[in-house]
Design a protein around this motif. Structure first.
Motif, PDB file in Angstrom:
ATOM      1  N   SER A 226     -14.270  -1.705  -5.969  1.00 42.58           N
ATOM      2  CA  SER A 226     -12.941  -1.890  -6.273  1.00 42.58           C
ATOM      3  C   SER A 226     -12.442  -2.786  -7.433  1.00 42.58           C
ATOM      4  O   SER A 226     -13.349  -3.526  -7.851  1.00 42.58           O
ATOM      5  N   PHE A 227     -11.388  -2.345  -8.090  1.00 39.43           N
ATOM      6  CA  PHE A 227     -10.816  -3.313  -9.015  1.00 39.43           C
ATOM      7  C   PHE A 227      -9.339  -3.574  -8.864  1.00 39.43           C
ATOM      8  O   PHE A 227      -8.809  -2.731  -7.896  1.00 39.43           O
ATOM      9  N   ASN A 228      -8.779  -4.634  -9.069  1.00 43.92           N
ATOM     10  CA  ASN A 228      -7.365  -4.961  -8.862  1.00 43.92           C
ATOM     11  C   ASN A 228      -6.398  -4.519  -9.774  1.00 43.92           C
ATOM     12  O   ASN A 228      -6.547  -4.315 -10.962  1.00 43.92           O
ATOM     13  N   VAL A 229      -5.311  -4.141  -9.319  1.00 47.93           N
ATOM     14  CA  VAL A 229      -4.005  -3.415 -10.236  1.00 47.93           C
ATOM     15  C   VAL A 229      -2.866  -4.246  -9.646  1.00 47.93           C
ATOM     16  O   VAL A 229      -2.685  -4.215  -8.398  1.00 47.93           O
ATOM     17  N   SER A 230      -1.945  -4.449 -10.666  1.00 49.77           N
ATOM     18  CA  SER A 230      -0.660  -4.768 -10.465  1.00 49.77           C
ATOM     19  C   SER A 230       0.340  -4.674 -11.537  1.00 49.77           C
ATOM     20  O   SER A 230      -0.077  -4.173 -12.502  1.00 49.77           O
ATOM     21  N   ALA A 231       1.674  -4.666 -11.225  1.00 50.98           N
ATOM     22  CA  ALA A 231       2.478  -4.295 -12.589  1.00 50.98           C
ATOM     23  C   ALA A 231       3.906  -4.969 -12.071  1.00 50.98           C
ATOM     24  O   ALA A 231       4.134  -5.324 -11.002  1.00 50.98           O
ATOM     25  N   LEU A 232       4.637  -5.362 -13.322  1.00 52.48           N
ATOM     26  CA  LEU A 232       5.864  -5.706 -13.081  1.00 52.48           C
ATOM     27  C   LEU A 232       7.074  -4.993 -14.093  1.00 52.48           C
ATOM     28  O   LEU A 232       6.449  -4.335 -15.098  1.00 52.48           O
ATOM     29  N   ASN A 233       8.148  -4.820 -13.608  1.00 58.35           N
ATOM     30  CA  ASN A 233       9.256  -4.226 -14.375  1.00 58.35           C
ATOM     31  C   ASN A 233       9.161  -3.015 -14.809  1.00 58.35           C
ATOM     32  O   ASN A 233       9.568  -2.301 -15.938  1.00 58.35           O
ATOM     33  N   LEU A 234       8.474  -2.252 -13.832  1.00 57.88           N
ATOM     34  CA  LEU A 234       8.264  -0.828 -13.702  1.00 57.88           C
ATOM     35  C   LEU A 234       9.572   0.002 -13.552  1.00 57.88           C
ATOM     36  O   LEU A 234      10.476  -0.578 -12.641  1.00 57.88           O
ATOM     37  N   GLY A 235       9.703   1.172 -14.332  1.00 60.94           N
ATOM     38  CA  GLY A 235      10.702   2.125 -13.835  1.00 60.94           C
ATOM     39  C   GLY A 235      10.503   3.259 -13.145  1.00 60.94           C
ATOM     40  O   GLY A 235      11.321   4.108 -12.654  1.00 60.94           O
ATOM     41  N   PHE A 246     -16.087  10.214 -11.719  1.00 62.25           N
ATOM     42  CA  PHE A 246     -15.667   9.246 -10.809  1.00 62.25           C
ATOM     43  C   PHE A 246     -14.376   9.821 -10.167  1.00 62.25           C
ATOM     44  O   PHE A 246     -13.811  10.609 -10.365  1.00 62.25           O
ATOM     45  N   GLU A 247     -14.101   9.102  -8.964  1.00 64.15           N
ATOM     46  CA  GLU A 247     -13.033   9.349  -8.127  1.00 64.15           C
ATOM     47  C   GLU A 247     -12.487   8.156  -7.824  1.00 64.15           C
ATOM     48  O   GLU A 247     -13.197   6.922  -7.169  1.00 64.15           O
ATOM     49  N   VAL A 248     -11.075   7.958  -7.253  1.00 65.76           N
ATOM     50  CA  VAL A 248     -10.360   6.826  -6.931  1.00 65.76           C
ATOM     51  C   VAL A 248      -9.736   6.957  -5.410  1.00 65.76           C
ATOM     52  O   VAL A 248      -9.516   8.033  -5.024  1.00 65.76           O
ATOM     53  N   ALA A 249      -9.523   6.026  -4.794  1.00 70.69           N
ATOM     54  CA  ALA A 249      -8.700   6.120  -3.670  1.00 70.69           C
ATOM     55  C   ALA A 249      -8.004   4.793  -3.460  1.00 70.69           C
ATOM     56  O   ALA A 249      -8.136   3.769  -4.048  1.00 70.69           O
ATOM     57  N   THR A 250      -7.019   4.634  -2.428  1.00 71.81           N
ATOM     58  CA  THR A 250      -6.264   3.533  -2.125  1.00 71.81           C
ATOM     59  C   THR A 250      -6.870   3.119  -0.929  1.00 71.81           C
ATOM     60  O   THR A 250      -6.439   1.867  -0.701  1.00 71.81           O
ATOM     61  N   ASP A 251      -7.903   3.444  -0.373  1.00 73.47           N
ATOM     62  CA  ASP A 251      -8.483   2.582   0.893  1.00 73.47           C
ATOM     63  C   ASP A 251     -10.045   3.102   0.799  1.00 73.47           C
ATOM     64  O   ASP A 251     -10.439   4.273   0.088  1.00 73.47           O
ATOM     65  N   ALA A 252     -10.727   2.209   1.277  1.00 72.57           N
ATOM     66  CA  ALA A 252     -12.103   2.106   0.953  1.00 72.57           C
ATOM     67  C   ALA A 252     -12.637   3.583   1.538  1.00 72.57           C
ATOM     68  O   ALA A 252     -13.825   4.091   0.924  1.00 72.57           O
ATOM     69  N   LEU A 253     -12.109   3.904   2.808  1.00 69.27           N
ATOM     70  CA  LEU A 253     -12.519   5.156   3.450  1.00 69.27           C
ATOM     71  C   LEU A 253     -11.867   6.394   2.853  1.00 69.27           C
ATOM     72  O   LEU A 253     -12.152   7.589   3.148  1.00 69.27           O
ATOM     73  N   GLY A 254     -10.952   6.504   1.865  1.00 69.54           N
ATOM     74  CA  GLY A 254     -10.576   7.621   1.183  1.00 69.54           C
ATOM     75  C   GLY A 254      -8.989   8.067   1.860  1.00 69.54           C
ATOM     76  O   GLY A 254      -8.676   7.321   2.432  1.00 69.54           O
ATOM     77  N   PRO A 255      -8.851   9.195   1.533  1.00 71.90           N
ATOM     78  CA  PRO A 255      -9.501  10.279   0.781  1.00 71.90           C
ATOM     79  C   PRO A 255      -9.377   9.964  -0.811  1.00 71.90           C
ATOM     80  O   PRO A 255      -8.695   9.065  -1.445  1.00 71.90           O
ATOM     81  N   TYR A 256     -10.550  10.585  -1.460  1.00 70.51           N
ATOM     82  CA  TYR A 256     -10.781  10.131  -2.877  1.00 70.51           C
ATOM     83  C   TYR A 256     -10.414  11.278  -3.818  1.00 70.51           C
ATOM     84  O   TYR A 256     -10.509  12.492  -3.415  1.00 70.51           O
ATOM     85  N   GLY A 257      -9.886  11.022  -5.030  1.00 74.59           N
ATOM     86  CA  GLY A 257      -9.501  12.033  -5.882  1.00 74.59           C
ATOM     87  C   GLY A 257      -9.621  11.639  -7.244  1.00 74.59           C
ATOM     88  O   GLY A 257     -10.015  10.615  -7.592  1.00 74.59           O
ATOM     89  N   GLN A 274      -5.746  -3.559  -4.250  1.00 77.36           N
ATOM     90  CA  GLN A 274      -7.327  -2.770  -4.968  1.00 77.36           C
ATOM     91  C   GLN A 274      -7.282  -1.329  -4.793  1.00 77.36           C
ATOM     92  O   GLN A 274      -6.760  -0.459  -4.120  1.00 77.36           O
ATOM     93  N   VAL A 275      -7.986  -0.845  -6.094  1.00 80.95           N
ATOM     94  CA  VAL A 275      -8.115   0.527  -6.229  1.00 80.95           C
ATOM     95  C   VAL A 275      -9.770   0.712  -5.883  1.00 80.95           C
ATOM     96  O   VAL A 275     -10.509   0.177  -6.591  1.00 80.95           O
ATOM     97  N   TYR A 276     -10.036   1.628  -5.178  1.00 82.93           N
ATOM     98  CA  TYR A 276     -11.334   1.718  -4.777  1.00 82.93           C
ATOM     99  C   TYR A 276     -11.908   2.850  -5.501  1.00 82.93           C
ATOM    100  O   TYR A 276     -11.379   3.957  -5.825  1.00 82.93           O
ATOM    101  N   VAL A 277     -13.223   2.767  -6.014  1.00 85.58           N
ATOM    102  CA  VAL A 277     -13.724   3.891  -7.132  1.00 85.58           C
ATOM    103  C   VAL A 277     -15.218   3.956  -6.453  1.00 85.58           C
ATOM    104  O   VAL A 277     -15.781   3.209  -6.036  1.00 85.58           O
TER     105      VAL A 277
END
Length: 685
Positions: A226-235, A246-257, A274-277
């Motif tokens: 996994s790696f971290n991601v964050s953001a401020l002032n988004l619209g 490669f594929e990514v997911a918001t949870d370690a168990l998936g679903p991956y896409g 955390q973004v899981y990859v």
């Protein structure tokens, strides 16, 4: 580092962040020895007339906040100034290029520990939450965390106010030889870049690269990372898109896409998450790499490098772990065992582990031991990770031994592990413990020992030291010396260098760190070739209140005594009494100074060599007795039974005597060489 919590302590926590003049802006858990530099950065928002209203606490492994552990001195601080606190100075200075303002153990953080800023006893800022940070989005193990411009201070941790390197981002930045620097690292700690002015531009923050997304062909997908991601002032939403393969997911168990999306809150914030990859299944053998992208309208796209490898399913063997020196004293073999692990994949035949000459292996610590062991793979050709125990065989001559353990199987590349050991002769007793001290300066420093050198020592690495804390028994040799030593000199070993030098006026020869973190109730053992040759204190007893207690004081050996082996002889020591050094600032001005460098002994190099005989092995069951003396002159030997009857009389030149004619029992051995003589007991089994 933290004290034990026996009572629930209520704290008044300030929930008002405005009007505060000091803010935590960064923390680092570095790649140099001991996880250094461990440091904290703070920023002065407005002028502070008296910095002592602020203090720091670090909370270990999820423990609750109690109270500040470090208080700043009563000095002023200027708006725009950065303040740095570190657990030590040398590695902080090397890695970051400047010295810290303050050094204190409060910053002995491990990347999973929250750090708390106090003002007038109340919490005003915090990095992390009161849980063990391992696996949490804010974990900074072997990495760093840095505050977003214009954010903080806040008494309640807000992950969106921080950028994180991700765990292990600084691994390898020591360059393998502990010479690494922040500027040369692939994940640069953004030291000194914080601004109190908020940036209203849509901003995305991401963690460091993810590597090692590997698997064997036909066995995908890879394990996730996994790696971290964050953001401020988004619209609008924050979208993270995986590169091809490669594929990514918001949870370690998936679903991956192919991508994931995060919706900001009403203020446009996406809190650190955390973004899981992982590397997709079904790929052919080869390396794969690409950049994951994090995008949002109006924000600069951020990328995270991903890489992994699909390996062919060829027979392969792995050896993990290492083996320490496998040593014993002559006649006392085999050595204690040590172990490593072997595993294998896609095997076509048994995995065989073979010991080198003079060593032996087994699958169980208790044996049986032999020249090799074998492991049969399962139906898939796999040998699960399994321990192999190894030891130096008994019955060897005095000397060093080494070789490679070999793990082999049909069509698999051999794997090897170097092993080494020694069969030691009798100790020379060339060092004597002569002082132990627990000082009056910060943290009870200087803490350490003085050692007298009886005879020239060309290789000090045969010697070492250990401390037995609070009556807990021996911890064995914890620190090994280096270099050489000259007869008649003193060796000083301390827990640190700065305060030792301040107090005594000279630097210690060795900085042994926590090994010398003695507290006046702790015993000390001096080792030669792994054997205890001298002892101060009772290793199995807490010294508090005992006659040998040297809390805030010292103990010094009497002249012409020692070394005493593994038995503490209290009559060979004098003591300052506890608290004798309280309030003192230097040994030279102390009322009861440590009498450093005053020990003397009538043993010279020559008299030591001729009068210090050693019999081995003793007890003896091999029919051959060895007598050690570094003088090469002939020795006259007489052996008497318990009734006083002489049973053997002989003059030997080579230090070896045949005693196979002796029955089991106790004997008295008289040894004479030149003008020196001594008697010793001998047990024949």
């Amino acid at each position: 580092m933290k004290k034990l919590y026996f009572l629930f302590v209520a704290l008044i926590v300030s929930s008002i962040s405005f009007g505060q003049d000091l803010v935590i802006t960064g923390v680092i858990d570095g790649p140099l020895p001991g996880g250094t530099p461990k440091g904290l950065e703070l920023y002065v928002i407005n002028n502070i007339a008296d910095l002592s209203i602020y203090g720091i606490e670090s909370s270990t492994n999820g423990a609750p906040a109690v109270a500040q552990e470090f208080t700043f001195p009563a000095v002023a601080a200027t708006a725009g100034q950065f303040i740095y606190i570190a657990s030590e100075a040398p590695n902080f200075t090397q890695y970051l290029g400047f010295a810290p303002d303050y050094v204190d153990g409060v910053i002995g953080v491990n990347g999973d520990d929250p750090v708390i800023l106090y003002m007038n006893g109340g919490i005003v800022d915090i990095l992390g939450t009161f849980v063990d940070g391992t696996g949490q989005p804010w974990e900074y193990l072997d990495g760093w965390a840095y505050r977003v411009d214009g954010q903080g201070p806040t008494a309640t941790f807000a992950g969106a106010e921080w950028t994180f390197s991700g765990p292990n981002a600084l691994d390898g930045c020591d360059l393998g030889d502990d010479t690494g620097t922040n500027a040369g690292c692939g994940s640069v700690f953004p030291v000194g870049t914080y601004s109190p002015t908020a940036n209203n531009t849509p901003t995305i923050n991401v963690g460091g690269a993810v590597t090692g997304l590997d698997y064997f062909e036909g066995n995908g997908p890879s394990a996730e990372d996994s790696f971290n991601v964050s953001a401020l002032n988004l619209g609008d939403n924050l979208v993270v898109t995986a590169p091809t393969n490669f594929e990514v997911a918001t949870d370690a168990l998936g679903p991956y896409g192919a991508s994931v999306s995060y919706t900001p809150d009403g203020s446009g914030t996406v809190a650190t998450t955390q973004v899981y990859v992982r590397l997709q299944a079904g790929l052919l053998s080869g390396p794969y790499a690409g950049d994951a992208t994090a995008t949002a309208t109006g924000a600069t796209t951020q990328t995270v490098s991903l890489s992994g490898t699909v390996s062919p399913p060829d027979p392969q063997i792995s050896i993990t772990g290492g083996v320490g020196s496998l040593d014993y004293s002559f006649g006392a073999g085999p050595s204690p065992e040590d172990s490593f692990n072997v595993s294998a994949l896609f095997l076509q035949a048994d995995l065989t582990v073979t010991a080198p000459a003079s060593f032996e292996v087994a699958t169980d610590a208790l044996g049986p031991y032999g020249p090799s062991v074998a492991f049969t793979p399962d139906g898939n050709g796999e040998v699960m990770s399994s321990p192999v125990f190894v030891r130096l065989a008994a019955g060897l001559a005095i000397g060093p031994y080494s070789g490679d353990v070999t793990a082999s199987s049909t069509n698999a590349p051999d794997q090897t592990l170097a092993v080494s050991g020694n069969v030691f002769g009798p100790p020379t007793n060339a060092l004597i413990l002569t002082a132990a001290f627990d000082g009056p300066l910060g943290g009870g420093t200087p803490k350490g020992v003085e050692i007298y050198v009886v005879q020239d020592i060309p290789d000090l690495s045969l010697f070492g030291i250990g401390s037995a804390n609070n009556g807990g028994g021996t911890d064995g040799q914890e620190y090994t010396f280096s270099g050489s030593a000259i007869a008649g000199s003193f060796i000083y070993v301390a827990s640190e260098t700065i305060e030792f030098t301040n107090f005594f006026g000279f630097a210690p020869d060795f900085d042994a760190g926590s090994t010398m973190g003695i507290n006046g109730d702790d015993a000390i053992e001096l080792f030669e070739n792994g054997q205890v040759i001298d002892t101060f204190g009772d290793i199995n007893m807490d010294g508090t209140g005992m006659p040998w207690d040297y809390l805030d004081g010292w103990a010094y050996r009497s002249n012409n005594t020692g070394p005493d082996g593994g038995t503490f002889v209290i009559g060979n020591w004098s003591f300052s009494g506890i608290d004798a050094l309280d309030g003192e600032t230097s040994n030279g001005t102390a009322v009861a100074p440590v009498p450093v460098g005053t020990f003397s002994t009538t043993l010279s190099v020559n008299t030591f060599d001729t009068t210090n005989f050693t019999l081995y092995p003793n007890p003896n069951n091999i029919g051959q007795l060895y007598i050690a003396s570094s003088n090469n002159a002939a020795m006259a030997i007489q052996i008497f039974d318990v009734l006083g009857k002489e049973v053997i009389t002989e003059t030997v030149q080579n230090g070896s005597l045949d005693i196979s004619s002796l029955n089991s029992g106790l004997y008295i051995v008289k040894l004479s060489q030149g003008n020196a003589s001594t008697t010793k007991k001998l047990v024949v089994e």
